[in-house]
Design a protein around this motif. Sequence first.
Motif, PDB file in Angstrom:
ATOM      1  N   GLU A  93      -4.260   4.523   0.791  1.00 16.05           N
ATOM      2  CA  GLU A  93      -4.639   5.929   0.955  1.00 16.05           C
ATOM      3  C   GLU A  93      -4.231   6.469   2.320  1.00 16.05           C
ATOM      4  O   GLU A  93      -4.082   7.671   2.491  1.00 16.05           O
ATOM      5  N   SER A  94      -4.050   5.582   3.300  1.00 19.01           N
ATOM      6  CA  SER A  94      -3.770   5.998   4.675  1.00 19.01           C
ATOM      7  C   SER A  94      -2.283   6.038   5.016  1.00 19.01           C
ATOM      8  O   SER A  94      -1.890   6.748   5.943  1.00 19.01           O
ATOM      9  N   TYR A  95      -1.459   5.268   4.300  1.00 18.13           N
ATOM     10  CA  TYR A  95      -0.052   5.130   4.653  1.00 18.13           C
ATOM     11  C   TYR A  95       0.832   5.258   3.418  1.00 18.13           C
ATOM     12  O   TYR A  95       0.407   5.009   2.301  1.00 18.13           O
ATOM     13  N   VAL A  96       2.079   5.631   3.678  1.00 18.82           N
ATOM     14  CA  VAL A  96       3.083   5.703   2.623  1.00 18.82           C
ATOM     15  C   VAL A  96       4.381   5.111   3.174  1.00 18.82           C
ATOM     16  O   VAL A  96       4.748   5.356   4.327  1.00 18.82           O
ATOM     17  N   PHE A  97       5.058   4.326   2.374  1.00 15.22           N
ATOM     18  CA  PHE A  97       6.312   3.709   2.799  1.00 15.22           C
ATOM     19  C   PHE A  97       7.460   4.689   2.655  1.00 15.22           C
ATOM     20  O   PHE A  97       7.481   5.527   1.748  1.00 15.22           O
TER      21      PHE A  97
END
Length: 167
Positions: A93-97
């Motif tokens: 929920e906090s990061y996206v690649f």
Amino acid sequence: MRDGAIALEGLLDGAVGLARWIFDSQPLKIWRQSRNPEVSNWLSVPQVAKLLGLKQEAAYWLVRNEFISTEKLRALRGCGARVSRVEFERFKESYVFATEISEALKTTSRKVNELLSEQGIVPASGQGLEKCGKIFYARSKELIDFLTTLNVSLPSADSGAIDPACR
């Protein structure tokens, strides 16, 4: 088994006792989880890597650099750690690649990095030698707003959510 919860698929030739029993793996996993639910709330770092589509080294980098919190299994060095499913979901929920963004933009991760850098959006994964080998960004308001101007929406943090029966 005796209570009929899991059907015996067959018997292995040449083995004796319980070692002969052959079961379908999915019902067996579900049965095991129902008997030991606290185990299903945890993932190993290699499992985290697999679920995120990363090499194990990248997942261990995320743990070492405290992007993903773990619980040590023992105080001794090299005894391993585990990741709660709640922590795994928090990370998603906090990061996206960058690879997820690049798929949405139909371009390369390198181009995504350049495009976002021009907007002052820097990767959470760092840019030096210490980086994890996989570029990722915080799911910040700035990132979401910029991608919205490009008519791109990020993949949901729920996509690829863990099936509790998987272990």
